[in-house]
Design a protein around this motif. Structure first.
Motif, PDB file in Angstrom:
ATOM      1  N   ASN A   1      22.788  64.281  40.640  1.00 58.40           N
ATOM      2  CA  ASN A   1      22.406  65.069  41.820  1.00 58.40           C
ATOM      3  C   ASN A   1      21.761  64.248  42.929  1.00 58.40           C
ATOM      4  O   ASN A   1      21.065  64.776  43.770  1.00 58.40           O
ATOM      5  CB  ASN A   1      21.467  66.209  41.425  1.00 58.40           C
ATOM      6  N   LYS A   2      21.924  62.950  42.931  1.00 57.04           N
ATOM      7  CA  LYS A   2      21.339  62.121  43.980  1.00 57.04           C
ATOM      8  C   LYS A   2      22.346  61.851  45.099  1.00 57.04           C
ATOM      9  O   LYS A   2      22.006  61.242  46.093  1.00 57.04           O
ATOM     10  CB  LYS A   2      20.831  60.803  43.408  1.00 57.04           C
ATOM     11  N   GLY A   3      23.575  62.297  44.917  1.00 59.74           N
ATOM     12  CA  GLY A   3      24.578  62.123  45.955  1.00 59.74           C
ATOM     13  C   GLY A   3      25.173  60.740  46.021  1.00 59.74           C
ATOM     14  O   GLY A   3      25.943  60.426  46.904  1.00 59.74           O
ATOM     15  N   TYR A   4      24.825  59.870  45.104  1.00 58.02           N
ATOM     16  CA  TYR A   4      25.340  58.502  45.105  1.00 58.02           C
ATOM     17  C   TYR A   4      26.701  58.465  44.429  1.00 58.02           C
ATOM     18  O   TYR A   4      26.867  58.971  43.335  1.00 58.02           O
ATOM     19  CB  TYR A   4      24.376  57.580  44.363  1.00 58.02           C
ATOM     20  N   VAL A   5      27.663  57.877  45.108  1.00 53.68           N
ATOM     21  CA  VAL A   5      28.995  57.753  44.547  1.00 53.68           C
ATOM     22  C   VAL A   5      29.232  56.284  44.219  1.00 53.68           C
ATOM     23  O   VAL A   5      29.122  55.419  45.092  1.00 53.68           O
ATOM     24  CB  VAL A   5      30.075  58.244  45.537  1.00 53.68           C
ATOM     25  N   LYS A   6      29.494  56.010  42.969  1.00 55.75           N
ATOM     26  CA  LYS A   6      29.742  54.643  42.535  1.00 55.75           C
ATOM     27  C   LYS A   6      31.198  54.292  42.761  1.00 55.75           C
ATOM     28  O   LYS A   6      32.095  54.981  42.293  1.00 55.75           O
ATOM     29  CB  LYS A   6      29.404  54.490  41.050  1.00 55.75           C
ATOM     30  N   HIS A   7      31.422  53.217  43.501  1.00 55.96           N
ATOM     31  CA  HIS A   7      32.774  52.731  43.740  1.00 55.96           C
ATOM     32  C   HIS A   7      33.066  51.597  42.770  1.00 55.96           C
ATOM     33  O   HIS A   7      32.234  50.728  42.552  1.00 55.96           O
ATOM     34  CB  HIS A   7      32.913  52.217  45.170  1.00 55.96           C
ATOM     35  N   THR A   8      34.248  51.613  42.209  1.00 54.80           N
ATOM     36  CA  THR A   8      34.618  50.566  41.279  1.00 54.80           C
ATOM     37  C   THR A   8      35.591  49.611  41.939  1.00 54.80           C
ATOM     38  O   THR A   8      36.318  49.973  42.862  1.00 54.80           O
ATOM     39  CB  THR A   8      35.279  51.151  40.013  1.00 54.80           C
ATOM     40  N   GLN A   9      35.590  48.385  41.484  1.00 54.48           N
ATOM     41  CA  GLN A   9      36.468  47.369  42.033  1.00 54.48           C
ATOM     42  C   GLN A   9      37.898  47.650  41.593  1.00 54.48           C
ATOM     43  O   GLN A   9      38.163  47.946  40.436  1.00 54.48           O
ATOM     44  CB  GLN A   9      36.049  45.988  41.542  1.00 54.48           C
ATOM     45  N   LYS A  10      38.816  47.536  42.537  1.00 57.45           N
ATOM     46  CA  LYS A  10      40.224  47.734  42.214  1.00 57.45           C
ATOM     47  C   LYS A  10      40.850  46.379  41.896  1.00 57.45           C
ATOM     48  O   LYS A  10      40.440  45.355  42.423  1.00 57.45           O
ATOM     49  CB  LYS A  10      40.965  48.334  43.405  1.00 57.45           C
ATOM     50  N   ASP A  11      41.839  46.405  41.044  1.00 57.96           N
ATOM     51  CA  ASP A  11      42.608  45.202  40.764  1.00 57.96           C
ATOM     52  C   ASP A  11      43.900  45.272  41.562  1.00 57.96           C
ATOM     53  O   ASP A  11      44.639  46.247  41.457  1.00 57.96           O
ATOM     54  CB  ASP A  11      42.931  45.095  39.272  1.00 57.96           C
ATOM     55  N   TYR A  12      44.132  44.274  42.372  1.00 60.31           N
ATOM     56  CA  TYR A  12      45.338  44.217  43.187  1.00 60.31           C
ATOM     57  C   TYR A  12      46.249  43.127  42.629  1.00 60.31           C
ATOM     58  O   TYR A  12      45.789  42.066  42.228  1.00 60.31           O
ATOM     59  CB  TYR A  12      44.986  43.883  44.638  1.00 60.31           C
ATOM     60  N   SER A  13      47.545  43.385  42.648  1.00 61.88           N
ATOM     61  CA  SER A  13      48.486  42.391  42.149  1.00 61.88           C
ATOM     62  C   SER A  13      48.605  41.243  43.144  1.00 61.88           C
ATOM     63  O   SER A  13      48.320  41.401  44.335  1.00 61.88           O
ATOM     64  CB  SER A  13      49.867  43.030  41.937  1.00 61.88           C
ATOM     65  N   VAL A  14      49.029  40.106  42.651  1.00 63.83           N
ATOM     66  CA  VAL A  14      49.201  38.937  43.507  1.00 63.83           C
ATOM     67  C   VAL A  14      50.272  39.219  44.563  1.00 63.83           C
ATOM     68  O   VAL A  14      50.112  38.846  45.730  1.00 63.83           O
ATOM     69  CB  VAL A  14      49.569  37.682  42.674  1.00 63.83           C
ATOM     70  N   SER A  15      51.336  39.918  44.189  1.00 64.00           N
ATOM     71  CA  SER A  15      52.382  40.223  45.165  1.00 64.00           C
ATOM     72  C   SER A  15      51.860  41.114  46.286  1.00 64.00           C
ATOM     73  O   SER A  15      52.221  40.941  47.450  1.00 64.00           O
ATOM     74  CB  SER A  15      53.595  40.865  44.486  1.00 64.00           C
ATOM     75  N   PHE A  16      50.965  42.053  45.964  1.00 62.11           N
ATOM     76  CA  PHE A  16      50.348  42.912  46.971  1.00 62.11           C
ATOM     77  C   PHE A  16      49.491  42.079  47.920  1.00 62.11           C
ATOM     78  O   PHE A  16      49.565  42.225  49.143  1.00 62.11           O
ATOM     79  CB  PHE A  16      49.503  43.983  46.279  1.00 62.11           C
ATOM     80  N   LYS A  17      48.691  41.170  47.365  1.00 56.29           N
ATOM     81  CA  LYS A  17      47.848  40.302  48.183  1.00 56.29           C
ATOM     82  C   LYS A  17      48.693  39.429  49.104  1.00 56.29           C
ATOM     83  O   LYS A  17      48.380  39.290  50.289  1.00 56.29           O
ATOM     84  CB  LYS A  17      46.984  39.415  47.283  1.00 56.29           C
ATOM     85  N   LEU A  18      49.772  38.860  48.561  1.00 53.32           N
ATOM     86  CA  LEU A  18      50.648  38.002  49.361  1.00 53.32           C
ATOM     87  C   LEU A  18      51.317  38.782  50.482  1.00 53.32           C
ATOM     88  O   LEU A  18      51.498  38.260  51.588  1.00 53.32           O
ATOM     89  CB  LEU A  18      51.702  37.336  48.469  1.00 53.32           C
ATOM     90  N   GLN A  19      51.682  40.018  50.221  1.00 54.14           N
ATOM     91  CA  GLN A  19      52.305  40.865  51.237  1.00 54.14           C
ATOM     92  C   GLN A  19      51.337  41.088  52.400  1.00 54.14           C
ATOM     93  O   GLN A  19      51.719  40.968  53.563  1.00 54.14           O
ATOM     94  CB  GLN A  19      52.702  42.210  50.631  1.00 54.14           C
ATOM     95  N   ILE A  20      50.095  41.389  52.091  1.00 54.71           N
ATOM     96  CA  ILE A  20      49.104  41.629  53.133  1.00 54.71           C
ATOM     97  C   ILE A  20      48.813  40.353  53.913  1.00 54.71           C
ATOM     98  O   ILE A  20      48.751  40.361  55.145  1.00 54.71           O
ATOM     99  CB  ILE A  20      47.817  42.219  52.532  1.00 54.71           C
ATOM    100  N   VAL A  21      48.681  39.238  53.220  1.00 55.74           N
ATOM    101  CA  VAL A  21      48.450  37.951  53.885  1.00 55.74           C
ATOM    102  C   VAL A  21      49.608  37.640  54.833  1.00 55.74           C
ATOM    103  O   VAL A  21      49.393  37.230  55.981  1.00 55.74           O
ATOM    104  CB  VAL A  21      48.256  36.824  52.846  1.00 55.74           C
TER     105      VAL A  21
END
Length: 80
Positions: A6-26
């Motif tokens: 009830n404190k309103g805090y939302v915990k965000h977790t780290q996502k795992d991105y594939s190397v191909s996804f990273k290369l596409q964005i780069v």
């Protein structure tokens, strides 16, 4: 994401991105199709720092000398 007691805090977790996804964005950023901010918004990446690290790791920018590097291929590396 979890709501903690009830404190309103939302915990965000780290996502795992594939190397191909990273290369596409780069590739999209280096070709001028997107800025880092636009890429964050388009792909739902929370931090621009994440993309900057991908650019350092996978990009063609020489971070030591602060310039783009061009790597020429030897004749035996070229596809005929």
């Amino acid at each position: 994401m979890k709501l903690l007691e009830n404190k309103g805090y939302v915990k965000h977790t780290q996502k795992d991105y594939s190397v191909s996804f990273k290369l596409q964005i780069v590739a999209e950023i280096e070709s001028g199709q997107l800025s880092r901010s636009e890429a964050c918004h388009k792909y739902g990446i929370e931090a621009k720092l994440t993309i900057r690290e991908w650019l350092r790791k996978y990009g063609n920018y020489d971070w030591e000398n602060q310039s783009r590097i061009t790597v020429s291929k030897a004749p035996e590396q070229k596809i005929i």
